[in-house]
Design a protein around this motif. Structure first.
Motif, PDB file in Angstrom:
ATOM      1  N   GLU A   1      72.837  23.154  65.560  1.00 26.91           N
ATOM      2  CA  GLU A   1      72.955  24.301  66.469  1.00 26.91           C
ATOM      3  C   GLU A   1      73.215  25.616  65.736  1.00 26.91           C
ATOM      4  OE1 GLU A   1      75.491  23.639  70.036  1.00 26.91           O
ATOM      5  OE2 GLU A   1      76.151  25.683  69.616  1.00 26.91           O
ATOM      6  N   HIS A   2      74.183  25.591  64.772  1.00 35.78           N
ATOM      7  CA  HIS A   2      74.512  26.824  64.052  1.00 35.78           C
ATOM      8  C   HIS A   2      73.310  27.358  63.282  1.00 35.78           C
ATOM      9  CE1 HIS A   2      78.629  26.475  65.126  1.00 35.78           C
ATOM     10  NE2 HIS A   2      78.877  25.401  64.391  1.00 35.78           N
TER      11      HIS A   2
ATOM     12  N   ASN B   1      70.859  28.876  65.688  1.00 36.79           N
ATOM     13  CA  ASN B   1      71.360  30.190  66.094  1.00 36.79           C
ATOM     14  C   ASN B   1      71.116  31.240  65.019  1.00 36.79           C
ATOM     15  OD1 ASN B   1      72.276  29.287  68.514  1.00 36.79           O
ATOM     16  ND2 ASN B   1      74.410  29.013  67.858  1.00 36.79           N
TER      17      ASN B   1
ATOM     18  N   GLY C   1      82.401  27.557  61.629  1.00 40.80           N
ATOM     19  CA  GLY C   1      81.253  26.647  61.657  1.00 40.80           C
ATOM     20  C   GLY C   1      79.960  27.389  61.375  1.00 40.80           C
ATOM     21  N   TYR C   2      79.757  28.462  62.099  1.00 39.42           N
ATOM     22  CA  TYR C   2      78.547  29.263  61.949  1.00 39.42           C
ATOM     23  C   TYR C   2      78.451  29.834  60.533  1.00 39.42           C
ATOM     24  CZ  TYR C   2      75.136  32.948  62.888  1.00 39.42           C
ATOM     25  OH  TYR C   2      74.025  33.763  62.855  1.00 39.42           O
TER      26      TYR C   2
ATOM     27  N   ASP D   1      81.507  21.983  65.726  1.00 41.97           N
ATOM     28  CA  ASP D   1      82.122  23.071  66.486  1.00 41.97           C
ATOM     29  C   ASP D   1      83.598  23.051  66.114  1.00 41.97           C
ATOM     30  OD1 ASP D   1      82.758  25.054  68.221  1.00 41.97           O
ATOM     31  OD2 ASP D   1      82.837  23.741  69.978  1.00 41.97           O
TER      32      ASP D   1
ATOM     33  N   ALA E   1      77.448  27.292  58.059  1.00 41.33           N
ATOM     34  CA  ALA E   1      76.028  26.962  58.160  1.00 41.33           C
ATOM     35  C   ALA E   1      75.192  27.984  57.388  1.00 41.33           C
ATOM     36  CB  ALA E   1      75.605  26.918  59.628  1.00 41.33           C
TER      37      ALA E   1
ATOM     38  N   ASP F   1      84.556  32.677  62.581  1.00 36.79           N
ATOM     39  CA  ASP F   1      83.519  31.820  63.147  1.00 36.79           C
ATOM     40  C   ASP F   1      83.116  30.836  62.044  1.00 36.79           C
ATOM     41  OD1 ASP F   1      81.574  30.738  64.680  1.00 36.79           O
ATOM     42  OD2 ASP F   1      80.530  32.624  65.111  1.00 36.79           O
TER      43      ASP F   1
END
Lengths: 312, 295
Positions: A70-71, A74, A279-280, A54, A283, A277
């Motif tokens: 998590e990313h 998502n 981190g996302y 994060d 990923a 964004d």
């Protein structure tokens, strides 16, 4: 690094050090490029850790909290995921079906031209668009495809209705593929042409004696003689399925064409970089890079096999 | 009888072949030519759709408008600087990288080669690259444009292949004469590689000249934009208003000139490529061949 790799016996290490010392100037020359790769390429790979974090700019790469997968979860659970994957794969697939064969045919046709000056002229002309920047290509496309542009003028002249090419999602893939052919077909034919000049002229001579027409000569001699190159090229293109040229898309797409135009790379750019964004975005980007790597390695392996067998 | 029939079908084949190739050439050339004639034509004639084969009411208004806009000459200069500096760095770095890797006695060359080849197949992605440039404090400087792409692995491999093909005797006699690798590299290898280096210069220069995406993500300051990015803003985001107004003050027709300006901007960016292309084309083709042989 080399010392650590081979610490099997003192004698061997000593020998290696001697070899390195003897060639110290080679290492001196290599120092800057090595630094470049460590900083810009492998340094960037270290930042891929962001995909599992994060990210907060204040805490930096190492201080940011771990979030595991998590990313990724998502990303896979958004409706965007299937749309992006579909658009990316479809553009690649259309590219394989429509763009890939054109340079082959072009090379076969150019190869048949007997008049040297005309042959040279055709080559020079068809290679030219390869050197135009993506911005130039897209600038031309936008100029030609606007509501009162060249293409719509032609459509209206023949009694048709003007088409909103740039905002209609149904047209995006056609525009992308067609402009790609326009730009790259000529340049792509170079390799096939080179292979064609290597074909033994005696094959054609004996074919003529047997009464083969030009079409038959092309079909039964020219085409088979470049099949090895064609299959290697095909495998390599399959290997780069997920690496669709995103620069052209970023220049051409807009909110109304996301449905067909948005691919993984453009999504990374928009969500990750523009939307900060990180981190996302990393990923999503990592997902693409890993799959690409697997595809490329597998297809390279197969290509090497095909190449080997075709040599004999 | 049979022989004669065969000849006619072959002649037919040749005619059809040449006809198709001619059509293809027109398809390639006409859009480029069309850009030129629109940019040279009268704005109203363009709006009425009268321009298709020859320019109508030839004038240079749109070019004057483009050149009066300070963005264009300045960004052109930026592009020239980025291209010259970038190419200089890239060719030097690639040669420095390729020479050691071409020498068999360079211990660790396989490891280094793998390290480099791996970066060709595994892309760290634009965000990671952005983070590197950001953390080196290169954002919004020329170095963000020229450094990240300083070595193109493909081109480097082409150079290495060429260095490997140099006859081994040259090196042996140089070593016997007491030359070290620095001397061999600068005094023997580089002078022998002038054609290859020239090709590399062309490849890199075209890349830097055409580049815009790194400028888009790494530069904030419009004063530093290369011409490709300025052109993107004008043609693709429709920032023509300031220019059309300066042009309309010259001719009195507001708005009619906007289309011409867009065409003129694209054509001006194309022009250097069009001018240089005929002279350097064969070098590019040679470069592709070298790469294809070992690629």
């Amino acid at each position: 690094m080399w010392a650590a790799d081979t610490l099997t016996s003192k004698g061997r290490t000593h020998l290696i050090w001697k070899r390195i010392k003897e060639n110290k100037f080679l290492y001196l020359l290599f120092a800057l490029p090595f630094l470049y790769y460590i900083v810009f390429k492998y340094g960037a790979m270290a930042w891929l850790l962001l995909a599992f974090k994060d990210f907060s700019a204040r805490k930096g790469l190492w201080g940011s909290e771990w979030v595991g997968f998590e990313h990724f979860v998502n990303f896979f659970s958004t409706p965007d995921f299937f749309r992006l994957l579909r658009n990316t794969v479809l553009l690649s697939l259309y590219n394989l079906i429509f763009s890939f064969p054109v340079p082959v045919f072009l090379a076969l046709m150019i190869n048949e031209v007997q008049q040297k000056p005309f042959k040279k002229a055709v080559q020079s002309i068809t290679y030219l668009p390869h050197f135009f920047s993506t911005v130039i290509i897209c600038g031309m496309l936008v100029n030609f495809l606007t509501s009162d542009g060249l293409i719509n003028q032609i459509i209206v002249t023949f009694g048709g209705q003007p088409v909103n090419f740039l905002t209609d999602p149904r047209w995006f893939r056609t525009i992308y593929i067609a402009s790609g052919i326009w730009q790259s077909a000529g340049w792509g034919s170079i390799m096939y042409l080179a292979a064609l000049t290597g074909v033994d002229p005696q094959l054609y001579e004996s074919a003529v004696i047997d009464g083969a027409t030009k079409v038959q000569q092309t079909w039964y001699i020219s085409l088979p003689s470049i099949t090895p190159i064609i299959s290697i090229q095909l495998l390599l293109s399959i290997g780069s399925m997920l690496t669709v040229g995103y620069e052209k898309i970023i220049l051409l797409y807009n909110g109304s064409t996301y449905e067909t135009a948005d691919i993984i790379s453009t999504y990374v750019y928009r969500r990750g970089l523009l939307g900060a964004d990180y981190g996302y975005g990393t990923a999503v980007s990592l997902f693409q890079s890993v799959i690409s790597l697997v595809l490329i390695v597998v297809s390279n392996k197969i290509a090497a096999k095909v190449g080997e067998t075709s040599l004999w | 009888m049979i022989a004669k029939r065969k000849t006619t079908s072959d002649v037919m084949f040749e005619i059809i072949n040449i006809a198709i190739l001619l059509i293809l050439c027109i398809i390639v050339i006409y859009p480029i030519y069309y850009m030129l004639i629109i940019s040279l034509s009268d704005g109203y004639a363009v709006m009425r759709g009268e321009v298709d084969l020859l320019p109508v009411g030839i004038n240079l208004t749109s070019y004057l408008a483009v050149l009066q806009n300070p963005d264009i000459p300045r960004s052109y200069l930026n592009t020239i600087i980025y291209t010259v500096v970038g190419t200089l760095i890239a060719v030097s770095m690639s040669a420095l990288c390729a020479y050691p890797l071409s020498r068999k006695k360079f211990y660790g060359r396989n490891v280094f080669t793998f390290m480099i080849i791996f970066t060709m197949f595994f892309d760290a992605g634009m965000i990671s690259n952005f983070m590197v440039v950001d953390n080196l404090h290169l954002l919004n400087t020329i170095w963000a444009i020229v450094l990240p792409g300083a070595i193109n692995a493909w081109y480097m491999v082409i150079m290495r292949t060429f260095f490997q093909q140099l006859p081994e005797e040259i090196f042996e006699s140089a070593y016997l004469d007491g030359a070290n690798d620095l001397i061999i590299f600068t005094k023997i290898v580089l002078p022998l590689s002038v054609p290859t280096i020239a090709t590399m210069i062309l490849f890199y220069a075209v890349g830097y000249w055409n580049g815009w995406f790194s400028a888009l993500i790494y530069l904030d300051d419009k004063v530093k934009y290369p011409v490709q990015l300025i052109m993107r803003n004008i043609v693709l985001s429709g920032e023509t208003t300031s220019m059309s107004s300066s042009a309309s003050s010259m001719t009195g027709d507001l708005g009619a000139i906007a289309t011409n300006i867009k065409y003129a901007v694209v054509f001006i960016t194309m022009l250097p490529i069009l001018c240089v292309y005929p002279f350097v084309q064969k070098h590019f083709v040679k470069g592709v061949m070298v790469g294809a042989l070992k690629g």
